[in-house]
Design an enzyme around this catalytic site. Sequence first.
Site, PDB file in Angstrom:
ATOM      1  N   SER A 177       2.677 -48.001  39.032  1.00 11.55           N
ATOM      2  CA  SER A 177       3.458 -47.812  37.807  1.00 11.55           C
ATOM      3  C   SER A 177       4.517 -46.742  38.002  1.00 11.55           C
ATOM      4  CB  SER A 177       2.556 -47.332  36.665  1.00 11.55           C
ATOM      5  OG  SER A 177       1.476 -48.174  36.504  1.00 11.55           O
ATOM      6  N   HIS A 187       5.586 -54.811  40.011  1.00  9.18           N
ATOM      7  CA  HIS A 187       4.921 -54.122  38.898  1.00  9.18           C
ATOM      8  C   HIS A 187       4.610 -55.138  37.804  1.00  9.18           C
ATOM      9  CE1 HIS A 187       5.243 -50.699  35.679  1.00  9.18           C
ATOM     10  NE2 HIS A 187       3.994 -51.026  35.923  1.00  9.18           N
ATOM     11  N   GLU A 200       8.318 -56.376  37.154  1.00  8.92           N
ATOM     12  CA  GLU A 200       9.397 -55.457  37.527  1.00  8.92           C
ATOM     13  C   GLU A 200       9.367 -55.378  39.063  1.00  8.92           C
ATOM     14  OE1 GLU A 200       8.823 -51.381  36.140  1.00  8.92           O
ATOM     15  OE2 GLU A 200      10.979 -51.098  35.910  1.00  8.92           O
ATOM     16  N   ASN A 212       8.787 -47.607  32.790  1.00  6.32           N
ATOM     17  CA  ASN A 212       8.193 -46.336  32.350  1.00  6.32           C
ATOM     18  C   ASN A 212       9.215 -45.232  32.108  1.00  6.32           C
ATOM     19  OD1 ASN A 212       5.440 -46.896  31.990  1.00  6.32           O
ATOM     20  ND2 ASN A 212       5.251 -47.144  34.207  1.00  6.32           N
TER      21      ASN A 212
END
Length: 286
Positions: free
Chosen positions: A107, A128, A140, A178
Amino acid sequence: MGNGIAHVFAQNDFSVSLVDINQEQLEKAVRSINKNLDRQIAKGAITEEIKKSTLANIVMQTDIGTGVKNASLVIEAATENEALKLKIFKQIDDAAPSDCILASNTSSISITKIASATRRAGSVIGMHFMNPVPVMKLVEVINGYATKKDVTHMVVDISKKLGKIPCVVNDYPGFIANRILMPMINEAIYSLYEGVAGVEEIDTVMKLGMAHPMGPLQLADFIGLDVCHAILQVLHNGFGNSKYAPCPLLTNMVAAGYLGIKSGEGFYSYKEGSKEMIVSERFRTD
Ligand SMILES: NC(=O)c1ccc[n+]([C@@H]2O[C@H](COP(=O)([O-])OP(=O)(O)OC[C@H]3O[C@@H](n4cnc5c(N)ncnc54)[C@H](O)[C@@H]3O)[C@@H](O)[C@H]2O)c1
């Protein structure tokens, strides 16, 4: 995450070796995959035959070397710890065929750094997946500094074969998902900490006002407050910008073991077996 990734690959006719050092985790993974396939059958999304073929496509291993020795793609989804991932990538690099692509589901850990633990940095990439993997459409795809273009193209094609929608981004702290999500969650926690509004009010404003399916405080509880804290630290250290510093309330909650769903309490309290949203006693204003 590993069982979800194995599930979607196996359901799309890939042969999967699911590797974990912990045999109990592998047994738990089979139970989760079974349960999730049954849920798909109940919804009419797949047939019993697809469930059978999906399960038949997965073999379990506790030894990384055996698990990756014939692989054309390895996706690492071990615990989010940089030293551990560097160790695992070195092991995979030693054992996997030389033309095998090595991906990480991290992450927040730098793909470029992970790639530096191998002798094939050009074939290392981020994949991801989002939680829950069988449901969430996005992958991702993160290009490390040295990732080769043909490797990115292959990973994009494979993601599409899984029925996912890949988005290619570059390797900077937090990538895109994130980098944008965590400051929003942190700002929601700051708003609570400063008494601007209560837990329910903050989540309701974002759900009804922005059409988010879930408020940021509830989402933080789902992700795990320790995970949110760790990712904010990666952003803070990586950019050296104080705007990413975790809110002191978040830091306190993590230090005290209030981690969200996984510990039973975060911004909300979670009763075993209940899906009711109950604001934690600590944050009740009535
Ligand atoms: N949980 C999420 O919502 C989420 C979402 C996106 C990405 N991720 C990323 O996915 C990865 C896994 O997250 P998770 O929540 O599934 O973690 P987890 O801690 O639930 O599972 C990690 C698994 O890795 C295994 N493991 C640890 N060391 C190992 C080793 N040396 N060899 C083989 N297996 C080993 C553990 O036994 C465990 O079963 C992390 O990098 C995380 O950042 C998680």
